[in-house]
Design a protein around this motif. Structure first.
Motif, PDB file in Angstrom:
ATOM      1  N   ILE A 566     -23.635  86.195 -18.593  1.00 26.32           N
ATOM      2  CA  ILE A 566     -24.607  85.615 -18.834  1.00 26.32           C
ATOM      3  C   ILE A 566     -25.118  84.936 -17.730  1.00 26.32           C
ATOM      4  O   ILE A 566     -26.598  85.107 -17.468  1.00 26.32           O
ATOM      5  N   ALA A 567     -24.288  84.110 -16.985  1.00 23.66           N
ATOM      6  CA  ALA A 567     -24.910  83.169 -15.830  1.00 23.66           C
ATOM      7  C   ALA A 567     -25.576  84.151 -14.658  1.00 23.66           C
ATOM      8  O   ALA A 567     -26.606  83.971 -14.000  1.00 23.66           O
ATOM      9  N   GLY A 568     -24.662  85.348 -14.453  1.00 17.68           N
ATOM     10  CA  GLY A 568     -25.343  86.383 -13.564  1.00 17.68           C
ATOM     11  C   GLY A 568     -26.435  86.931 -13.835  1.00 17.68           C
ATOM     12  O   GLY A 568     -27.556  87.049 -13.163  1.00 17.68           O
ATOM     13  N   LEU A 569     -26.775  87.292 -15.287  1.00 18.99           N
ATOM     14  CA  LEU A 569     -27.880  87.982 -15.615  1.00 18.99           C
ATOM     15  C   LEU A 569     -29.262  86.982 -15.572  1.00 18.99           C
ATOM     16  O   LEU A 569     -30.280  87.552 -15.464  1.00 18.99           O
ATOM     17  N   CYS A 570     -28.897  85.921 -16.046  1.00 17.34           N
ATOM     18  CA  CYS A 570     -30.091  84.675 -15.868  1.00 17.34           C
ATOM     19  C   CYS A 570     -30.502  84.580 -14.261  1.00 17.34           C
ATOM     20  O   CYS A 570     -31.657  84.579 -14.392  1.00 17.34           O
ATOM     21  N   SER A 681     -19.208  72.631  -1.241  1.00 17.40           N
ATOM     22  CA  SER A 681     -18.505  71.436  -1.776  1.00 17.40           C
ATOM     23  C   SER A 681     -17.460  72.010  -2.860  1.00 17.40           C
ATOM     24  O   SER A 681     -16.502  71.201  -2.887  1.00 17.40           O
ATOM     25  N   LEU A 682     -17.884  72.996  -3.505  1.00 17.54           N
ATOM     26  CA  LEU A 682     -17.143  73.234  -4.706  1.00 17.54           C
ATOM     27  C   LEU A 682     -15.736  73.849  -4.267  1.00 17.54           C
ATOM     28  O   LEU A 682     -14.822  73.934  -4.712  1.00 17.54           O
ATOM     29  N   ALA A 683     -16.074  74.790  -3.040  1.00  9.92           N
ATOM     30  CA  ALA A 683     -14.922  75.392  -2.351  1.00  9.92           C
ATOM     31  C   ALA A 683     -14.127  74.550  -1.763  1.00  9.92           C
ATOM     32  O   ALA A 683     -12.631  74.577  -2.223  1.00  9.92           O
ATOM     33  N   ALA A 684     -14.394  73.351  -1.063  1.00 11.79           N
ATOM     34  CA  ALA A 684     -13.746  72.318  -0.763  1.00 11.79           C
ATOM     35  C   ALA A 684     -12.852  71.327  -1.823  1.00 11.79           C
ATOM     36  O   ALA A 684     -11.802  71.256  -1.729  1.00 11.79           O
ATOM     37  N   TYR A 685     -13.746  71.302  -2.957  1.00 14.51           N
ATOM     38  CA  TYR A 685     -12.967  70.697  -4.275  1.00 14.51           C
ATOM     39  C   TYR A 685     -11.876  71.550  -4.621  1.00 14.51           C
ATOM     40  O   TYR A 685     -10.559  71.080  -4.991  1.00 14.51           O
ATOM     41  N   GLY A 686     -12.204  72.833  -5.047  1.00  9.81           N
ATOM     42  CA  GLY A 686     -10.960  73.648  -5.398  1.00  9.81           C
ATOM     43  C   GLY A 686      -9.791  73.932  -4.450  1.00  9.81           C
ATOM     44  O   GLY A 686      -8.644  73.614  -4.979  1.00  9.81           O
ATOM     45  N   LEU A 687      -9.948  73.645  -3.160  1.00  7.65           N
ATOM     46  CA  LEU A 687      -9.094  73.723  -2.102  1.00  7.65           C
ATOM     47  C   LEU A 687      -8.257  72.545  -2.219  1.00  7.65           C
ATOM     48  O   LEU A 687      -7.032  72.556  -1.790  1.00  7.65           O
ATOM     49  N   ASP A 693      -7.424  75.003 -14.469  1.00  3.91           N
ATOM     50  CA  ASP A 693      -8.093  75.779 -15.307  1.00  3.91           C
ATOM     51  C   ASP A 693      -9.004  76.488 -14.367  1.00  3.91           C
ATOM     52  O   ASP A 693     -10.097  76.131 -14.147  1.00  3.91           O
ATOM     53  N   PHE A 694      -8.596  77.447 -13.856  1.00  2.00           N
ATOM     54  CA  PHE A 694      -9.449  78.177 -12.742  1.00  2.00           C
ATOM     55  C   PHE A 694     -10.413  79.088 -13.257  1.00  2.00           C
ATOM     56  O   PHE A 694     -11.676  78.939 -12.808  1.00  2.00           O
ATOM     57  N   ALA A 695     -10.211  79.464 -14.499  1.00  2.78           N
ATOM     58  CA  ALA A 695     -11.401  80.219 -15.126  1.00  2.78           C
ATOM     59  C   ALA A 695     -12.664  79.141 -15.385  1.00  2.78           C
ATOM     60  O   ALA A 695     -13.850  79.640 -15.247  1.00  2.78           O
ATOM     61  N   SER A 696     -12.498  77.964 -16.043  1.00  2.28           N
ATOM     62  CA  SER A 696     -13.548  77.052 -16.147  1.00  2.28           C
ATOM     63  C   SER A 696     -13.890  76.474 -14.591  1.00  2.28           C
ATOM     64  O   SER A 696     -15.314  76.322 -14.596  1.00  2.28           O
ATOM     65  N   TYR A 697     -13.220  76.617 -13.710  1.00  3.72           N
ATOM     66  CA  TYR A 697     -13.661  76.229 -12.427  1.00  3.72           C
ATOM     67  C   TYR A 697     -14.663  77.304 -11.816  1.00  3.72           C
ATOM     68  O   TYR A 697     -15.873  76.847 -11.391  1.00  3.72           O
ATOM     69  N   LEU A 698     -14.275  78.559 -12.338  1.00  3.27           N
ATOM     70  CA  LEU A 698     -15.316  79.701 -11.691  1.00  3.27           C
ATOM     71  C   LEU A 698     -16.576  79.569 -12.623  1.00  3.27           C
ATOM     72  O   LEU A 698     -17.614  79.948 -11.829  1.00  3.27           O
ATOM     73  N   ALA A 702     -20.446  79.241 -11.316  1.00  2.00           N
ATOM     74  CA  ALA A 702     -21.636  80.013 -11.542  1.00  2.00           C
ATOM     75  C   ALA A 702     -22.867  79.164 -12.297  1.00  2.00           C
ATOM     76  O   ALA A 702     -23.930  79.400 -12.037  1.00  2.00           O
ATOM     77  N   ILE A 703     -22.549  78.297 -13.123  1.00  2.00           N
ATOM     78  CA  ILE A 703     -23.587  77.320 -13.962  1.00  2.00           C
ATOM     79  C   ILE A 703     -24.348  76.490 -13.023  1.00  2.00           C
ATOM     80  O   ILE A 703     -25.495  76.187 -12.890  1.00  2.00           O
ATOM     81  N   CYS A 704     -23.401  75.904 -11.693  1.00  4.08           N
ATOM     82  CA  CYS A 704     -24.084  74.972 -10.836  1.00  4.08           C
ATOM     83  C   CYS A 704     -25.142  75.920 -10.188  1.00  4.08           C
ATOM     84  O   CYS A 704     -26.267  75.380  -9.767  1.00  4.08           O
ATOM     85  N   ASN A 705     -24.835  77.134  -9.474  1.00  7.51           N
ATOM     86  CA  ASN A 705     -25.784  77.823  -9.204  1.00  7.51           C
ATOM     87  C   ASN A 705     -27.145  78.270  -9.893  1.00  7.51           C
ATOM     88  O   ASN A 705     -28.338  78.065  -9.429  1.00  7.51           O
ATOM     89  N   LEU A 706     -26.895  78.592 -11.181  1.00  4.08           N
ATOM     90  CA  LEU A 706     -28.011  78.674 -12.142  1.00  4.08           C
ATOM     91  C   LEU A 706     -28.847  77.538 -12.106  1.00  4.08           C
ATOM     92  O   LEU A 706     -29.815  77.763 -12.216  1.00  4.08           O
ATOM     93  N   LEU A 707     -28.347  76.327 -12.346  1.00  4.46           N
ATOM     94  CA  LEU A 707     -29.150  75.158 -12.692  1.00  4.46           C
ATOM     95  C   LEU A 707     -29.770  74.761 -11.478  1.00  4.46           C
ATOM     96  O   LEU A 707     -30.884  74.425 -11.362  1.00  4.46           O
ATOM     97  N   LEU A 708     -29.203  74.980 -10.065  1.00  6.19           N
ATOM     98  CA  LEU A 708     -29.777  74.816  -8.861  1.00  6.19           C
ATOM     99  C   LEU A 708     -30.899  75.777  -8.938  1.00  6.19           C
ATOM    100  O   LEU A 708     -32.100  75.236  -8.225  1.00  6.19           O
TER     101      LEU A 708
END
Length: 812
Positions: A566-570, A681-687, A693-698, A702-708
């Motif tokens: 859904i995020a990708g299609l939007c 920033s998200l990559a640095a936070y994950g590292l 909860d990797f699935a929620s992180y991923l 997607a949601i941050c990029n969609l909102l941006l």
């Protein structure tokens, strides 16, 4: 041979009871074999002194036992058919010599209980923990008589030649039968398990057994077992029958009368020897395989209460009607708005027809030259730039590389391809996702049915991470309410498909009658991505329901896979609005989404605390962000080959160093710089943090990029002089409010598979809506409405451009 000779010497005439190897099924004969043949290293057949004592309840007996003597304590008590009275045996061995093991055998009517003291319990990796104090509740076989006197015997023996002191006490258990809605407190330990009886009262068919404690550790197990002997109440056998679950502070099991023919059951509470099952620290390893480890004080204070659960059909019917009522109201509202819009269009057509009749008479007075002038003006208006702005060579109209290098692009510049070809291209999105849905959903449904079957057969409540304080069973399903609440995704996804279908039909009719607005005005209408979005929303509901049949970490990707879709299609739909000719194909888009889901699975399996995985993922994340930024900035006019680094250095030298010129496409550069900052920033936070909860992180990425991107689109739309119509504005505000409430309920966190099942149950809470739905169900309701509203925003946000020619609509 020695045993056979022993039997023959005792029974020379061949009479008497059969030896223990002939009748092995009788527990009493086994006891006879142990007590008569066992001696402390003496010869077989050595005589042993047997002393039988009439014993009383609530009296402590201090005695000594050796291999040469055996003591039998005879008890009797009155058993009533209408009242169950608990009997508890407590034993203390006063000797510290672990070699002086005492065997206690309790012989009852239809039951035999035996245990040794010190009691050796095993933990992880077969570590041994001795307990000198043992307390056991005796199983009470049912009686058919109104009242009868039953006898039971406690036999004490040992194979040690040294005298061992012990204390024995038998007492009655207060409140052995639990009362509905009445809390009872007790203490348990690994060697002193507790169990109680509960009888279903009239009119109650389903109850919730709740066990609570203020102490997180030691880890415990609560079990629901049928009324039968023996009762499995030790750490090494509590999982043999019935339903069971580990617990720290909270435990709850829903019990239905239909599962227990006797209309009653036992509530068994066992304290485990170790805490690993509840997320506690691992104990040290023993130095030797036979080393005994001091268990320390592992007593735990708990309380148990049994409360009636909703079991009447009316509550289930009310819950289903509530769901249907909420989402059918959206159908009704859509129908009413469609009727109002049709009336408005009919009135507008009549008005236009009337004006056209008047104007037609006026046009008779216009000269042919004036008509030619108007035609030329119209043709000239189709150009998005003035003549002085570009070279008038013919290739400007055919070479896409020349067109896309213009500093200010309009939609007409990126809508040159045949609309029939583009429509087929975007319809592939729908057919591909429909195919993916079928092949994805069928094995998922089969798997979750297997999960539910395993839970029902084994009774292991640790397999699924429910909110056990609000899990209402229906048939074979353990938490029907969590499944029902996903109905909104399916119904609203179907409603969105119907709305898109109506728009598609209206647009096609306009094309058939050569409507100028449909041909040359507004954002090009391609509905394939909208159909794919509606299908994805319906599949999200189906797969979320499948996940909630038995939620755990192994099937969490079922709940998130179509969220990524859904995020990708939007995002693709937002990009397609202004870039219809250069949007990604369905095959490329779904291949990228498949890679995202692949990394989601890897993250769930290998991501927890794995530094190597997080380094690799962060590098891939940053590289993918850079590649996508380059693709968006140059709108596909670049290629990835061996000369890409040389060309990058050349551009930096000529544009930035030699000429000190700024970026040609300012708006795109601002968006991409912000996008890179967010993603890095998200990559640095994950590292750094490496969230469990990797699935929620991923999904958060997607949601941050969609909102941006959505915020950038809205800002650029207003900056370009466009406006947002009333319907789209209402959808935006309504959706934002609903998302706020939805996220509030989502972050309540009623369960979490990132922790152990026992730790997850600490977050369980009671139902808050209609005594049937919990916080997570409300999240399902609100998020489905919010997603539907978000889709409507994408569908209606550019309706203000339907009468604006495409060479006047800016690309951003």
């Amino acid at each position: 041979m020695l045993l056979r000779n022993y039997w023959k010497s005792r029974h020379k005439n061949g009479r008497g009871p059969a030896p223990c190897w002939i009748r092995p099924g009788l527990a009493a004969v086994l006891w006879f074999c142990v007590t008569q043949l066992g001696s402390g290293g003496g010869a077989v057949g050595e005589t042993k002194s047997v002393v039988q004592k009439d014993a009383e309840f609530d009296v402590t007996y201090n005695d000594t036992v050796t291999s040469e003597n055996q003591t039998i304590y005879a008890f009797n008590h009155t058993v009533s058919r209408n009242k169950t009275e608990g009997v508890r045996l407590s034993v203390d061995v006063l000797s510290q010599d672990l070699d002086s093991t005492i065997l206690f055998v309790v012989r009852q009517k239809q039951a035999v209980l035996s245990f040794q003291v010190p009691l050796i319990l095993r933990g992880l990796y077969q570590r041994k923990y001795p307990y000198n104090h043992v307390g056991r509740t005796l199983c009470q076989p049912p009686t058919r008589a109104a009242s009868e006197t039953q006898y039971f015997f406690v036999d004490v023996s040992t194979l040690s030649s040294q005298g061992t002191n012990y204390q024995l006490r038998v007492s009655r258990v207060e409140s052995f039968t639990l009362q509905t809605d009445k809390k009872f407190s007790f203490t348990a330990s690994p060697s002193q398990p507790q169990y109680f009886k509960y009888v279903f009262p009239d009119g109650v068919d389903t109850v919730i057994v709740k066990v609570n404690s203020d102490m997180t550790f030691p880890c415990s197990v609560m079990s629901i077992q049928d009324i039968q002997c023996p009762v499995y109440d030790l750490d090494n056998n509590v999982a043999f029958i019935g339903m069971y679950q580990t617990m720290t502070k909270k435990g709850a099991i829903t019990v239905q009368r239909k599962d227990f023919p006797s209309n009653s059951f036992y509530v068994v509470v066992v304290v485990k020897t170790e805490d690993e099952a509840c997320g506690g620290p691992l104990r040290f390893y023993p130095l030797r395989p036979d080393e005994l480890i001091d268990a320390g004080n592992r007593s735990k204070v708990l309380d148990v209460v049994v409360t009636p659960a909703i079991n009447c059909e009316s509550v289930y019917v009310m819950g289903m009607l509530f769901c249907l009522g909420i989402f059918f109201s959206f159908y009704l509202l859509t129908f009413l708005m469609a009727c109002v819009e049709n009336k408005r269009l009919c009135f507008l057509r009549l008005k236009v027809s009337f004006l056209f009749d008047i104007l037609s008479y006026s046009l008779l007075y216009l000269s042919e030259r004036s008509l030619d002038s108007v035609g030329r003006s119209r043709q000239e208006s189709l150009s998005s730039v003035e003549e002085d702005d570009y070279d008038t060579l013919d290739d400007i109209n055919s070479d896409k590389n020349i067109v896309r290098t213009k500093k200010f692009l309009c939609v007409a510049d990126l809508a040159r391809k045949d609309k029939r070809v583009l429509s087929k291209k975007y319809q592939i999105y729908f057919w591909n996702i429909a195919t993916i849905a079928v092949f994805y959903a069928l094995p998922v449904i089969q798997l979750v049915i297997t999960y539910q079957t395993v839970v029902n057969v084994t009774g292991n409540q640790d397999i699924c991470y429910y909110n056990f304080l609000c899990a209402h069973p229906l048939g074979a399903l353990s938490a029907f309410n969590n499944i029902l609440s996903n109905l909104g995704y399916v119904m609203l996804g179907l409603l969105f498909l119907l709305i898109v279908l109506k728009r598609d039909i209206v647009h096609n009719r306009a094309l058939v009658r050569n409507d100028l607005n449909a041909l040359e005005c507004g954002i090009p209408k391609h509905f394939g991505l909208f159909y794919a979005m509606g299908t994805a929303l319906m599949m999200e509901g189906l797969l979320s329901a499948c996940y909630h049949v038995c939620p755990n970490y192994t099937n969490f990707q079922f709940d998130t896979s179509f969220m990524y879709m859904i995020a990708g299609l939007c995002m693709l739909k937002l990009y397609q609005k202004r870039h219809p000719d250069i949007n990604a194909s369905a095959y490329t888009a779904y291949a990228c989404l498949a890679a995202v889901i692949f990394f989601s699975v890897l993250g769930v399996v290998f991501g927890k605390g794995n530094t190597v995985f997080w380094i690799i993922f962060s590098v891939i994340h940053i590289l993918a962000t850079l590649l996508l930024s380059t693709q968006l900035y140059y709108m596909g006019r670049w290629r990835l080959d061996s000369g890409v680094l040389r060309r990058m250095v050349y551009i930096i030298y000529t544009d930035s160093i030699r000429q000190c010129s700024g970026p040609m496409y300012i708006d795109r550069m601002v968006l991409l710089v912000m996008g890179n900052i967010v993603n890095w920033s998200l990559a640095a936070y994950g590292l750094i943090e490496r969230p469990n909860d990797f699935a929620s992180y991923l999904l958060a990425i997607a949601i941050c990029n969609l909102l941006l991107y959505f915020a950038f689109y809205i800002i650029m739309k207003l900056r370009s002089g466009e406006r947002i119509q009333c319907l789209a504005l209402v959808c935006i505000l309504f959706t934002a409010v609903i998302w706020g409430f939805a996220l509030y309920f989502f972050f309540q966190g009623l369960s979490t598979w990132q922790k152990t099942p026992a730790e997850s149950r600490e977050h369980n809470r009671d139902c808050i809506l209609l005594s049937f739905f919990d916080d997570h169900d409300i999240w399902h309701f609100l998020s489905s409405i919010a997603m539907f509203g978000s889709f409507l925003v994408l569908l209606t946000m550019d309706d203000d451009l339907d009468t604006v020619q495409r060479d006047k609509i800016y690309v951003f």
